[in-house]
Design an enzyme around this catalytic site. Sequence first.
Site, short mmCIF file in Angstrom:
data_model
loop_
_atom_site.label_atom_id
_atom_site.label_comp_id
_atom_site.label_asym_id
_atom_site.label_seq_id
_atom_site.Cartn_x
_atom_site.Cartn_y
_atom_site.Cartn_z
N ASN A 1 -8.66 -5.23 14.19
CA ASN A 1 -9.24 -4.06 14.88
C ASN A 1 -10.38 -3.43 14.10
O ASN A 1 -10.97 -2.44 14.54
CB ASN A 1 -8.14 -3.03 15.20
CG ASN A 1 -7.43 -2.52 13.95
OD1 ASN A 1 -7.96 -2.60 12.85
ND2 ASN A 1 -6.23 -2.00 14.14
N PHE B 1 5.99 -10.50 -16.89
CA PHE B 1 5.32 -10.57 -15.60
C PHE B 1 6.19 -10.06 -14.45
O PHE B 1 5.83 -10.22 -13.27
CB PHE B 1 4.79 -11.98 -15.34
CG PHE B 1 3.83 -12.44 -16.42
CD1 PHE B 1 2.85 -11.58 -16.90
CD2 PHE B 1 3.92 -13.70 -16.97
CE1 PHE B 1 1.98 -11.97 -17.91
CE2 PHE B 1 3.05 -14.11 -17.99
CZ PHE B 1 2.08 -13.24 -18.46
N HIS C 1 2.32 -10.77 -23.97
CA HIS C 1 3.43 -11.52 -23.39
C HIS C 1 4.80 -10.95 -23.77
O HIS C 1 5.81 -11.43 -23.29
CB HIS C 1 3.36 -12.99 -23.84
CG HIS C 1 2.32 -13.78 -23.10
ND1 HIS C 1 1.02 -13.35 -22.98
CD2 HIS C 1 2.40 -14.96 -22.43
CE1 HIS C 1 0.34 -14.25 -22.29
NE2 HIS C 1 1.15 -15.22 -21.93
N HIS D 1 2.36 6.56 13.31
CA HIS D 1 1.13 5.79 13.48
C HIS D 1 1.08 5.24 14.90
O HIS D 1 1.83 4.35 15.25
CB HIS D 1 1.08 4.64 12.46
CG HIS D 1 1.18 5.11 11.05
ND1 HIS D 1 2.39 5.44 10.46
CD2 HIS D 1 0.22 5.33 10.10
CE1 HIS D 1 2.17 5.84 9.21
NE2 HIS D 1 0.87 5.77 8.97
N HIS E 1 3.60 0.21 9.23
CA HIS E 1 3.32 1.56 9.74
C HIS E 1 3.36 1.58 11.26
O HIS E 1 3.60 2.61 11.87
CB HIS E 1 1.97 2.07 9.21
CG HIS E 1 0.80 1.20 9.56
ND1 HIS E 1 0.54 0.02 8.88
CD2 HIS E 1 -0.15 1.29 10.52
CE1 HIS E 1 -0.55 -0.54 9.40
NE2 HIS E 1 -0.98 0.20 10.40
N ARG F 1 17.53 -18.96 -22.37
CA ARG F 1 16.85 -19.63 -21.24
C ARG F 1 17.38 -21.06 -21.09
O ARG F 1 17.49 -21.58 -19.99
CB ARG F 1 15.33 -19.62 -21.42
CG ARG F 1 14.84 -20.38 -22.62
CD ARG F 1 13.34 -20.28 -22.80
NE ARG F 1 12.94 -20.82 -24.08
CZ ARG F 1 11.99 -21.72 -24.25
NH1 ARG F 1 11.31 -22.18 -23.23
NH2 ARG F 1 11.68 -22.16 -25.45
N SER G 1 9.33 -23.69 -19.19
CA SER G 1 9.65 -22.55 -20.05
C SER G 1 10.82 -21.73 -19.51
O SER G 1 11.63 -21.21 -20.25
CB SER G 1 8.44 -21.62 -20.16
OG SER G 1 7.36 -22.29 -20.75
N ILE H 1 -10.46 -1.53 11.67
CA ILE H 1 -10.25 -0.13 11.26
C ILE H 1 -9.10 -0.04 10.26
O ILE H 1 -8.07 -0.70 10.41
CB ILE H 1 -9.91 0.74 12.49
CG1 ILE H 1 -11.10 0.83 13.46
CG2 ILE H 1 -9.44 2.15 12.08
CD1 ILE H 1 -12.27 1.66 12.97
C1 LIG Z 1 0.57 -1.30 -0.47
C2 LIG Z 1 0.19 -0.19 0.43
N1 LIG Z 1 -0.90 0.54 0.15
C3 LIG Z 1 -1.26 1.57 0.93
C4 LIG Z 1 -0.50 1.91 2.03
C5 LIG Z 1 -0.87 3.11 2.88
N2 LIG Z 1 -1.42 2.64 4.17
C6 LIG Z 1 -0.67 2.52 5.26
S1 LIG Z 1 -1.49 1.89 6.56
C7 LIG Z 1 -2.91 1.78 5.67
C8 LIG Z 1 -4.15 1.24 6.30
C9 LIG Z 1 -3.85 -0.07 6.91
O1 LIG Z 1 -4.92 -0.53 7.65
P1 LIG Z 1 -4.63 -1.62 8.76
O2 LIG Z 1 -3.69 -2.61 8.25
O3 LIG Z 1 -5.94 -2.09 9.23
O4 LIG Z 1 -3.86 -0.82 9.86
P2 LIG Z 1 -4.47 -0.12 11.14
O5 LIG Z 1 -5.24 1.07 10.65
O6 LIG Z 1 -5.36 -1.11 11.79
O7 LIG Z 1 -3.29 0.26 11.93
C10 LIG Z 1 -2.72 2.23 4.38
C11 LIG Z 1 -3.77 2.28 3.34
C12 LIG Z 1 0.62 1.12 2.28
N3 LIG Z 1 1.43 1.37 3.31
N4 LIG Z 1 0.93 0.07 1.50
MG LIG Z 2 -6.84 -2.30 10.99
#
Ligand SMILES: Cc1ncc(C[n+]2csc(CCOP(=O)(O)OP(=O)(O)O)c2C)c(N)n1
Ligand SMILES: [Mg+2]
Length: 671
Positions: free
Chosen positions: A192, A440, A476, A35, A75, A360, A387, A194
């Site tokens: 950003n 949970f 539950h 990325h 990423h 518990r 609980s 995006i």
């Molecule tokens: C819980 C989870 N769901 C989906 C993903 C797959 N995924 C990785 S990055 C991303 C988009 C993230 O968008 P953003 O945080 O805006 O990152 P940018 O594109 O700006 O780098 C997704 C859906 C993930 N890593 N974790």
């Molecule tokens: Mg983004």
Amino acid sequence: MDLTALATTNPDHWRRAACIRTLTLDAVAAANSGHSGMPMGMADVATILFANHMSFDASKPDWPNRDRFILSAGHGSMLLYSLLYLTGSPDMTLEQVKNFRQLGAITAGHPEYGHAMGIETTTGPLGQGIANAVGFAMAEEFLRAKWGKKVIDHYTYCIAGDGCLMEGISQEAIALAGRQELSRLIVMWDDNGITIDGKVSIADRTDQKARFAASGWDVFECDGHDPVAIDAALTAAKASPRPAMIACKTHIALGHAAQDTAKGHGALTDAKQLQAAKEAYGWPHGPFEIPAELKSWWEGVGAKGRSAREEWETRFALLSDAKQAEFTRAFARELPKKLSATIKALKKQHSEAAPKVATRQASQMALEVINPILGEHLGGSADLTGSNNTDTAGLGVFGPEDRKGRHVHYGIREHGMAAAMNGMALHGGVRPYGGTFMVFTDYARPAMRLSSLMGLPVTYVMTHDSIGLGEDGPTHQPVEHLAMLRATPNLLVMRPADAVETAEAWEVALMQKTTPSVLALSRQALPTVRKTHTPKNMVAQGAYVLAEAEGKRQAILLATGSEVAIAMAARDLLQAEGIGTRVVSMPCWEIFEETDEAYRKRVLPAGPVRVAVEAAIRFGWDRWLYGERGKREKSGFVGMHGFGASAPAGDLYTHFGITAEAVAAKVKSLL
Ligand SMILES: Cc1ncc(C[n+]2csc(CCOP(=O)(O)OP(=O)(O)O)c2C)c(N)n1
Ligand SMILES: [Mg+2]
């Protein structure tokens, strides 16, 4: 975006940030995956953060009082790897950066805790990092109060993306941080606009700044490419008495043809476009090449905190020997010497008094003796304190009102609690435990999985562990959860049968340094089955012979938790008919699996009929019924085959046929 203006207004800064941008481009191109956009967009923010604000010493990345940096947008891992390499962190060589995303490299696709010092947590599942950061900041508050500012006094910084803020867990984390007034927590939002599918607006119209403010945060904003504005925002955020969010307006993949588009999110590998981006940065250097004067400037950033670290070491050395030892012990996840004897004494007391209590409640009895000794034990519950029985006498409530309090009201936030506990364990100096209803675990599962993946000794106090909880009904009543937890690598699932086993289970959990534990505890009262005291911790064997067969051994009953007493009653019925029956209590499969074959053979010899009894689905039991010298045609299971129902616990056990009579009948049908 006018790149020329950026390049000429602050030319030095521009070139420093370009180091991150170009390393990212080169590493992603070499791996042909990854990325690029996030590190390219946040390079300016990260440069200013590290150069002007972060207190750390690259030569000693594990200095306990360092500022923590958490890349929640995992990423964008090349952002972190670039920073570690540039500042001279010992683990992060250029070779590793060149091997980005390759097998065995510490530069994994997403940052993995343990691969390199300086990677504070594993991120990648979006939203986890920001929730970990809340735990880091809570640990810092607790330790600052406990040890004083001279010993612990630092910030926790976190970069989160749009994805982190869209994930539900972020709401739990943000709300918890707001209530906790974590003034040392600073989240930088990579605003950003995006994500992968396109513009954020296709799926979200949340006013993030208003959202944070509504939860008790101070909100700042800046142009995420203007070094002066970034610096000012960070300075203001640090001074704020509340947790701070800085909305950093950025351009994803800045300077690349894919800038401001979803394409910029992923791997930008086109050679021509890559070259064009480097030209836009005014970067004539070869792949992975950082000009010496820039590398040396960055290494200066890495060395900037050296004096602070050395001064800290001097201050630390002035503490009494006992205090130093205590601090070091807690950070090394060692237990106080007294703990083992204390647990033994409690066990002896239980074996003699043979209380009929829910496990518990037995867990609380164990905590009552553990907590006064284990000062770093920080408990809590997701709004089920009464609980889950997680609180003990005089523990105090952790919060802005009392930072020395040791029980946290996490609110109804199981996921946020689990992720915060990960952050606390990662920070060090704190041993977190937290409770909710066992069912949970589903709500906490993604963070629990990361406890296991990262190897964090977090204790999950999961009460109401079966249909035995009764009237609250099938919503539950966990039935598949034990199987799900047992399927998770590096997780101890302990389901103690009585007060004695519960005390042992706590000791086993606390003995772990790199493995989380789940204590599956009953709501209903259970008789003491271990009436003879053994100094030895039997839960630490995983499974053991609780009652031996009298006469010829014809059957072995295997059971856990609340069903051990049922197995014992079934044994009475069978023995009365002259059928020699052994009962094996199996509080922890994972440990038993690891014990040596000879011991397992002694506990589960070949020959007799085997019947397992557990108020949960069968999944997994075949390992013990057919495996381990067992035979399919000589084994049976008494337990759940679907969801439970709402009724008093006793009626449910009868209704679902989990009774001593049913177990005895099953054995006889197999003889
Ligand atoms: C819980 C989870 N769901 C989906 C993903 C797959 N995924 C990785 S990055 C991303 C988009 C993230 O968008 P953003 O945080 O805006 O990152 P940018 O594109 O700006 O780098 C997704 C859906 C993930 N890593 N974790
Ligand atoms: Mg983004």
